[in-house]
Design a protein around this motif. Structure first.
Motif, short mmCIF file in Angstrom:
data_model
loop_
_atom_site.label_atom_id
_atom_site.label_comp_id
_atom_site.label_asym_id
_atom_site.label_seq_id
_atom_site.Cartn_x
_atom_site.Cartn_y
_atom_site.Cartn_z
N UNK A 296 0.82 -1.22 0.00
CA UNK A 296 0.00 0.00 0.00
C UNK A 296 0.86 1.26 0.00
N UNK A 297 2.05 1.18 0.63
CA UNK A 297 2.92 2.35 0.71
C UNK A 297 3.69 2.60 -0.58
N UNK A 298 3.61 1.65 -1.53
CA UNK A 298 4.19 1.87 -2.85
C UNK A 298 3.25 2.67 -3.75
N UNK B 89 0.66 8.43 -2.90
CA UNK B 89 0.14 8.93 -1.63
C UNK B 89 0.37 8.00 -0.45
N UNK B 90 0.83 6.78 -0.72
CA UNK B 90 1.01 5.81 0.35
C UNK B 90 2.27 6.02 1.16
N UNK C 241 6.65 7.41 5.88
CA UNK C 241 7.42 8.50 6.48
C UNK C 241 7.03 8.75 7.93
N UNK C 242 5.75 8.52 8.26
CA UNK C 242 5.31 8.68 9.65
C UNK C 242 5.95 7.60 10.52
#
Length: 273
Positions: free
Chosen positions: A175-177, A180-181, A186-187
């Protein structure tokens, strides 16, 4: 007389005022110093270790090899085709096991670390690893350390004070790819660096993942499987400093400096038949 009485009162008050002027700034400085120590805001030496080759890494390598063979107008190996098709099972890639080659890599680098007496020589106090199986197995296989969990009891060497597993260290998710993911990634990285900065210990080993380390440091090159890198982290630095660049020439993110590779997999020389 009244003047004598007044003098006797003013003299001690003058001394008290002088003491306040001299002592308060010193006390404030000491308090700030103690506060920094309590929050662990001193600079840290961090050792980053990427996990050994996983089955996912092996399958991706097979996929690339298949395309290279096709580009040379030759048929890919059947084993590469089969392994590449296994990538369709996405959940199996997210938390895949260490491959056979990965086990060889772990044994190879472990031998180097043992020879150098790595944990004791570098005075490693804390070992922290990702919760994914390939990172847990690498931490246990190379360092003899693993946090309790997933049916295993905690293991650590005598010189290491504690071992922890942090979900924050999980590799970049599918999902992080997506567009906006990366915000979630980064968080997680921000929370992890904050965790590092608040530890009272100053020497920490982190066993994790290449994409995560790249995003955390701001580097472009991939970390090799079982690579051991040393880097300094100072949580008090919040802006980029001139000259803080890695070997490839690009600036590291604020707070990070002195990135250098210490150990890595040494491929055995092929012997003639």
């Amino acid at each position: 007389s009244p003047r004598c009485v007044q003098g006797r009162i003013l003299a001690p008050l003058s001394v008290l005022l002088l003491l306040l002027v001299l002592v308060v700034p010193i006390a404030n400085t000491m308090s700030a110093s103690e506060s920094n120590n309590e929050t662990g805001s001193t600079a840290k030496t961090v050792y980053l270790i990427r996990h050994a080759e996983s089955d996912e890494n092996r399958r991706i390598h097979s996929l690339k090899s298949s395309f290279l063979d096709l580009g040379r107008f030759s048929l890919p190996k059947s084993s590469d085709i089969y392994a590449a098709f296994e990538l369709a099972n996405v959940p199996a890639q997210v938390d895949s096991n260490v491959s056979e080659k990965g086990k060889e890599q772990m044994a190879n680098v472990k031998e180097q670390l043992d020879k150098a007496n790595f944990l004791e020589t570098h005075k490693v106090q804390v070992v922290v690893h990702s919760p994914l199986k390939r990172a847990r197995d690498t931490c246990q296989g190379m360092l003899g350390c693993i946090a309790a969990g997933d049916g295993a009891e905690e293991e650590k060497t005598a010189s290491v004070e504690r071992v922890e597993e942090l979900d924050l260290l999980s590799e970049k998710t599918p999902a992080e790819w997506l567009p906006g993911g990366t915000t979630k990634l980064h968080k997680r990285i921000q929370d992890f660096t904050a965790w590092v900065g608040t530890q009272t210990e100053t020497t920490i080993v982190v066993v994790g993942h290449s994409q995560y380390f790249r995003a955390m440091l701001g580097t472009k090159s991939l970390f090799g499987n079982c690579d051991v890198w040393q880097v300094q982290y100072d949580p008090s630095i919040t802006s980029s400093l001139e000259g803080e660049t890695c070997a490839e020439g690009n600036a590291l993110k604020p707070g990070w400096s002195g990135l250098k590779r210490l150990y890595g997999y040494e491929k055995p020389e092929s012997t003639a038949a």
